[in-house]
Design a protein around this motif. Structure first.
Motif, short mmCIF file in Angstrom:
data_model
loop_
_atom_site.label_atom_id
_atom_site.label_comp_id
_atom_site.label_asym_id
_atom_site.label_seq_id
_atom_site.Cartn_x
_atom_site.Cartn_y
_atom_site.Cartn_z
N GLY A 54 2.32 -0.64 3.66
CA GLY A 54 3.58 -0.36 2.98
C GLY A 54 3.75 1.12 2.71
O GLY A 54 3.46 1.95 3.58
N HIS A 55 4.16 1.47 1.51
CA HIS A 55 4.38 2.86 1.13
C HIS A 55 3.09 3.55 0.65
O HIS A 55 3.14 4.70 0.26
CB HIS A 55 5.45 2.96 0.03
N TYR A 57 1.35 3.17 -2.09
CA TYR A 57 1.36 3.57 -3.49
C TYR A 57 -0.05 3.48 -4.06
O TYR A 57 -0.89 2.71 -3.59
CB TYR A 57 2.33 2.72 -4.31
N GLU A 72 2.42 1.58 -9.87
CA GLU A 72 2.39 2.13 -8.53
C GLU A 72 3.06 3.50 -8.54
O GLU A 72 4.21 3.64 -8.93
CB GLU A 72 3.13 1.19 -7.56
N THR A 73 2.29 4.52 -8.11
CA THR A 73 2.80 5.89 -8.05
C THR A 73 2.50 6.49 -6.68
O THR A 73 1.66 5.98 -5.94
CB THR A 73 2.17 6.78 -9.14
N THR A 74 3.18 7.58 -6.37
CA THR A 74 2.96 8.22 -5.06
C THR A 74 1.64 8.97 -5.00
O THR A 74 1.03 9.04 -3.94
CB THR A 74 4.11 9.18 -4.71
N ALA A 145 3.01 -4.60 -5.60
CA ALA A 145 4.23 -5.16 -5.01
C ALA A 145 4.90 -4.20 -4.02
O ALA A 145 5.97 -4.51 -3.51
CB ALA A 145 5.22 -5.52 -6.11
N ASN A 146 4.30 -3.03 -3.77
CA ASN A 146 4.86 -2.05 -2.85
C ASN A 146 6.21 -1.54 -3.35
O ASN A 146 7.14 -1.33 -2.59
CB ASN A 146 4.96 -2.62 -1.43
N GLN A 147 6.31 -1.36 -4.69
CA GLN A 147 7.53 -0.84 -5.31
C GLN A 147 7.14 0.23 -6.32
O GLN A 147 6.47 -0.06 -7.31
CB GLN A 147 8.29 -1.96 -6.02
N LYS A 148 7.57 1.45 -6.06
CA LYS A 148 7.23 2.57 -6.93
C LYS A 148 7.59 2.25 -8.38
O LYS A 148 8.69 1.79 -8.67
CB LYS A 148 7.95 3.82 -6.46
N SER A 150 6.33 -0.09 -10.26
CA SER A 150 6.08 -1.46 -10.73
C SER A 150 4.64 -1.62 -11.22
O SER A 150 3.73 -0.91 -10.80
CB SER A 150 6.40 -2.48 -9.63
N TYR A 152 1.01 -2.94 -11.61
CA TYR A 152 0.00 -3.65 -10.82
C TYR A 152 -0.33 -4.95 -11.53
O TYR A 152 -0.24 -5.05 -12.74
CB TYR A 152 -1.27 -2.79 -10.66
#
Length: 170
Positions: A54-55, A57, A72-74, A145-148, A150, A152
């Protein structure tokens, strides 16, 4: 008249010796203080723990206090993976009192005190696809969830809609 030579002392008065003693004692104490601030010797880290797909995160904690959310962070937080007799702790590198933990309800992931906190022990399962982290208390797996931004979560293995494979780099 003859020249009279007497003993010469490098520090003839006690006032001159006291600062030297204080300096020597202070110099010996500083390495001990630095050692107390460093990561445990057996820790693997500091590392970032990021989703393998995914992204990608990473485990992040915008605030560092007990019960604050792990989201979730970059970029994520640096984590020390510290072996314990019953698993591993995911210790915050900048605050060794705090660990990534399953929330008391067993669903979300938050920060708890490493010493005596519930849900702080994880089993790290390595595979060619990445690392999985199973919580020893609740039995579920660290899941994103692969959503910045969100939270864990701790979910059962293979649950739909969540990444459970992580890369550990540092």
């Amino acid at each position: 008249m003859g020249l009279s030579l007497g003993r010469v002392h490098a520090f003839p008065g006690s006032l001159a010796r006291k600062p030297l003693r204080m300096f020597l004692v202070g110099a010996m104490a500083v390495p001990g203080a630095l050692l107390a601030l460093s990561a445990p010797a057996s820790a693997a880290g500091p590392s970032t723990i990021c989703e393998s797909s995914g992204h990608h995160y990473c485990l992040g904690a915008p605030n560092l206090a007990p019960f604050d959310k792990v989201v979730e962070t970059t970029s994520g937080r640096f984590i020390d993976i510290v072996p314990r007799s019953n698993g591993q702790e995911l210790m915050i590198d900048t605050d060794h009192a705090l660990c990534v933990a399953a929330a008391s309800g067993g669903n979300g992931v938050v920060l708890h005190l490493c010493s005596g906190g519930t849900g702080v022990i994880w089993f790290e399962l390595k595979s060619p696809n990445g690392h999985r982290f199973e919580n020893s208390l609740f039995g579920g797996y660290l899941s994103g969830a692969n959503q910045k931004g969100s939270l864990y979560r701790v979910e059962s293995l293979g649950v739909s809609g969540f990444n459970q494979q992580f890369s550990v780099s540092g």
